[in-house]
Motif scaffolding. Sequence first.
Motif, mmCIF file in Angstrom:
data_model
loop_
_atom_site.group_PDB
_atom_site.id
_atom_site.type_symbol
_atom_site.label_atom_id
_atom_site.label_comp_id
_atom_site.label_asym_id
_atom_site.label_seq_id
_atom_site.Cartn_x
_atom_site.Cartn_y
_atom_site.Cartn_z
ATOM 1 N N PHE A 179 -10.872 -60.465 20.856
ATOM 2 C CA PHE A 179 -11.756 -59.377 20.422
ATOM 3 C C PHE A 179 -11.080 -58.555 19.325
ATOM 4 C CE2 PHE A 179 -13.733 -55.088 21.364
ATOM 5 C CZ PHE A 179 -14.958 -55.407 20.793
ATOM 6 N N ASN A 180 -9.791 -58.292 19.491
ATOM 7 C CA ASN A 180 -9.059 -57.565 18.454
ATOM 8 C C ASN A 180 -8.989 -58.373 17.153
ATOM 9 O OD1 ASN A 180 -8.318 -54.918 19.038
ATOM 10 N ND2 ASN A 180 -6.559 -55.520 20.253
ATOM 11 N N GLU A 181 -8.841 -59.691 17.256
ATOM 12 C CA GLU A 181 -8.835 -60.536 16.060
ATOM 13 C C GLU A 181 -10.177 -60.437 15.341
ATOM 14 O OE1 GLU A 181 -7.911 -64.441 17.395
ATOM 15 O OE2 GLU A 181 -5.863 -63.932 18.027
ATOM 16 N N TRP A 182 -11.245 -60.457 16.126
ATOM 17 C CA TRP A 182 -12.598 -60.338 15.559
ATOM 18 C C TRP A 182 -12.767 -59.003 14.848
ATOM 19 C CZ3 TRP A 182 -16.631 -56.933 16.602
ATOM 20 C CH2 TRP A 182 -17.887 -57.311 16.131
ATOM 21 N N ARG A 183 -12.247 -57.918 15.457
ATOM 22 C CA ARG A 183 -12.338 -56.599 14.845
ATOM 23 C C ARG A 183 -11.521 -56.537 13.557
ATOM 24 N NH1 ARG A 183 -14.146 -52.311 18.060
ATOM 25 N NH2 ARG A 183 -12.746 -50.872 16.987
ATOM 26 N N ALA A 184 -10.322 -57.117 13.590
ATOM 27 C CA ALA A 184 -9.457 -57.086 12.414
ATOM 28 C C ALA A 184 -10.110 -57.813 11.232
ATOM 29 C CB ALA A 184 -8.105 -57.716 12.736
ATOM 30 N N GLU A 185 -10.778 -58.947 11.510
ATOM 31 C CA GLU A 185 -11.453 -59.695 10.452
ATOM 32 C C GLU A 185 -12.531 -58.867 9.768
ATOM 33 O OE1 GLU A 185 -12.943 -63.071 12.462
ATOM 34 O OE2 GLU A 185 -10.979 -64.054 12.668
ATOM 35 N N ARG A 186 -13.085 -57.905 10.497
ATOM 36 C CA ARG A 186 -14.167 -57.073 9.961
ATOM 37 C C ARG A 186 -13.680 -55.704 9.528
ATOM 38 N NH1 ARG A 186 -15.536 -60.889 12.960
ATOM 39 N NH2 ARG A 186 -17.590 -61.901 12.882
ATOM 40 N N GLY A 187 -12.362 -55.536 9.477
ATOM 41 C CA GLY A 187 -11.798 -54.280 9.001
ATOM 42 C C GLY A 187 -11.907 -53.143 9.992
ATOM 43 N N GLN A 188 -12.123 -53.457 11.267
ATOM 44 C CA GLN A 188 -12.250 -52.422 12.286
ATOM 45 C C GLN A 188 -10.884 -52.148 12.915
ATOM 46 O OE1 GLN A 188 -15.290 -53.469 15.102
ATOM 47 N NE2 GLN A 188 -16.801 -53.936 13.512
ATOM 48 N N PRO A 189 -10.665 -50.937 13.457
ATOM 49 C CA PRO A 189 -9.372 -50.599 14.052
ATOM 50 C C PRO A 189 -9.026 -51.505 15.231
ATOM 51 C CG PRO A 189 -10.733 -48.636 13.758
ATOM 52 C CD PRO A 189 -11.615 -49.805 13.497
ATOM 53 N N ILE A 190 -7.744 -51.827 15.351
ATOM 54 C CA ILE A 190 -7.260 -52.606 16.493
ATOM 55 C C ILE A 190 -7.193 -51.695 17.716
ATOM 56 C CG2 ILE A 190 -5.315 -53.923 17.404
ATOM 57 C CD1 ILE A 190 -6.891 -55.320 15.192
ATOM 58 N N LEU A 191 -7.658 -52.181 18.842
ATOM 59 C CA LEU A 191 -7.644 -51.403 20.083
ATOM 60 C C LEU A 191 -6.285 -51.534 20.751
ATOM 61 C CD1 LEU A 191 -11.182 -52.467 21.323
ATOM 62 C CD2 LEU A 191 -10.547 -50.329 20.201
ATOM 63 N N ALA A 192 -5.801 -50.430 21.336
ATOM 64 C CA ALA A 192 -4.430 -50.385 21.856
ATOM 65 C C ALA A 192 -4.261 -51.223 23.111
ATOM 66 C CB ALA A 192 -4.030 -48.939 22.133
ATOM 67 N N ASN A 193 -5.172 -51.118 24.065
ATOM 68 C CA ASN A 193 -5.032 -51.863 25.312
ATOM 69 C C ASN A 193 -6.394 -52.077 25.944
ATOM 70 O OD1 ASN A 193 -5.528 -49.603 27.397
ATOM 71 N ND2 ASN A 193 -3.898 -48.735 26.127
ATOM 72 N N ALA A 194 -6.436 -53.017 26.882
ATOM 73 C CA ALA A 194 -7.719 -53.437 27.451
ATOM 74 C C ALA A 194 -8.384 -52.331 28.267
ATOM 75 C CB ALA A 194 -7.508 -54.673 28.319
#
Length: 734
Positions: free
Chosen positions: A218-233
């Motif tokens: 999910f974090n990889e998907w967010r990073a691809e779209r320029g969205q902030p990386i989430l710290a923890n689940a």
Amino acid sequence: MEVRGPSGDTVRHAKGPQESGSTPVTKSQTEAKVKARMEELREEIRRHDQLYYNDGVSEISDADYDALFRELKSLEEANPELVTVDSPTQRVGAPLPEGGSFDKVKHVVPMLSIESLRTDEEARDFSAKVVRFLGLESDDELEWHVEPKFDGVSAALIYRKGELVQGVTRGDGVTGEDITANLRTVRDVPLKLHMKPAPETLEVRGEVLIARDRFDRFNEWRAERGQPILANARNATAGALRRSDPAEVQKYPLEFHPYSIVRCDGYELPNSHAEQMQLLAAWGFAAPALDETVQGIGGCLEYQQRMEEKRDTIPFEMDGVVAKLDDMALRTRLGTNSRTTKWQYAHKFKPVEATTVLRAIEVQVGVNGRLTPRAHVDPVQVLGVTVRHATLHNEDYVLGLGIAPGDRVFVKRAGDVIPQITGLAMEAEPSVPADWSDAIPESLKDADGGIREGAIVQYREPFAMPEHCPSCGETVVREGKYVRCPNVHGCRPQLIGRTVHMVGRSGFEIDSLGEKMIVQLYDAGFMESPADLFRLLERPDEELVALDRWGAKTVANLKKELDEKRRISLDRFLAALSIPEVGTSTARLLAKSFRTLDELREATPEQLLAIDKIGDEVAGRIRAWFEDERSASLIQSLLDSGVEIVEEESAVILGNAFEGAIVVFTGTLEKMSRFEAKKAVEAQGGRVGSSVSKATTHLVVGGKPGSKAKKAEELGVQVLLEPEFLKRLSGDDG
């Protein structure tokens, strides 16, 4: 419509290639064939959702599944009368209105805490108490159900006649928030129980989680779209469930893992907890994969040891195990106390530590003026969380550790949550690293590039608490082991903190004004102290709208709420002022003992000491606060800006017409403010919602009603005009 989750796993995949190119059934086909095809698609999607979330199995490609989902949606759009409430297409509802908030829900059965234990000896003592209470000879006579203590977010799901009708957060254990629309998006939450007959009412509690691997994707998907990386689940889960748009929540790979049935009417449950969990699996919930039933406390401890040894290989974050008696009748005999259940305990794992380099120690000023040191460290992973800062508690704690910038230190998450420095791992080398100055955290530098007050950043620089406040420069005072800035009325962090407290739930309860917004108001010069809170009503809208991320609706909502909340009871007014030692309970005592604010301001120390639970120190601080000219100025400024202190009874009309009711208001009331009306309903045992839904029992309509009136009519909600509402409040409803 894209329904597959962004990480590739929020929905799962159906049969095979034959459907991937299937043509939607045309309108010329019979209704029976259309209905049969729709049900076939629903069952196929449900089957593969369950395969993926419960068994970890994926049979076909995402593209094949998406084609099936599109086909079902197309058929339902063409045949809306054939749409079922439990269809996979019905998981996403409408977002909350802009500026809306979740309705509060009182738990029928309180969500109590679990006694938390750290050692094997504590677990044996817990079991021994149970054995003594039940009059048994040995703990070997007890069967315990043991399961992982997942690090997620607790929630309750309520079903009526097999259909999901409500989802509620834990909240404070007594009252939670209605997040039904968001929980409906969780793919393994059954919208309708699979097995019949279904109970009249069923309440299932469990943990909402995100698996480690799905969180990473999910974090990889967010990073691809320029969205902030989430710290923890866990934080990602909590944040998702608080979002106002279910369509956004559906993008998160959330899962629900049930851990108990707390209510079941119209269906006889087995007396075994393990059997109840299997029953939930038959009803469509995730089956327990790691749970076991063991004999005696020895079995519990052996399970705990096994789980701790393999905690890193388990798909979900967990911080311990939970042991609960399997026999439901024995649980009933043991019962509960005010805070916890007496038939279960949580055995926490040993905290995991990591080592990293201490870069700096920053002394911060808290809301109450207390100076607290905080560590800046090189980023390090601790239990799946990247730690950059850690608490150092107080001056004595830092001096006891004997640490300085450059040292390698131990970091752990206290209670597996709050990062803290626990010790010195290795002293810094004598020579200063060439790049040390380049690595000084930017947040510790001032506008000119120098080091801010209260920051210790030089290599091997000894720690010393500053003699002056790092924020306002006032000479600090020492109170035992603590150091405090006495500039209550002029130190910026204290002013902001007191304002946050003033608008909080124990004060004026201004829900539309959060801490970040308050900081913006201070930065813009629109506030200089808490006394300016209600003067925001006098400020032109265009000035407030100009603030970052403030819109016209935000400003309108804030001003409306400020205007409504200016009438306040004496106890809440006192609690809002941040008087030393005066919290909610002490404020109530003072309000009961003195009829008016003026009487309290003139009270002698002897009169204050005559109040139960108020001693010499508290009485002295209260007296000193009221004698301070700046306190008098604060009170006068609030009163001058329209704050009115009212007797509690004047805001409540007695009666019980709204016991158990859920009331929503629309339009402008003439005889009382919206805030007074809310308090009146709550005083009669009712609850006030923010939007009309199937659960709403009454809509109270004032002048210029909005769209809520039309929706109430569509749902058959009883509508009351203001005169009818007032009559019911007074008990005179004809």
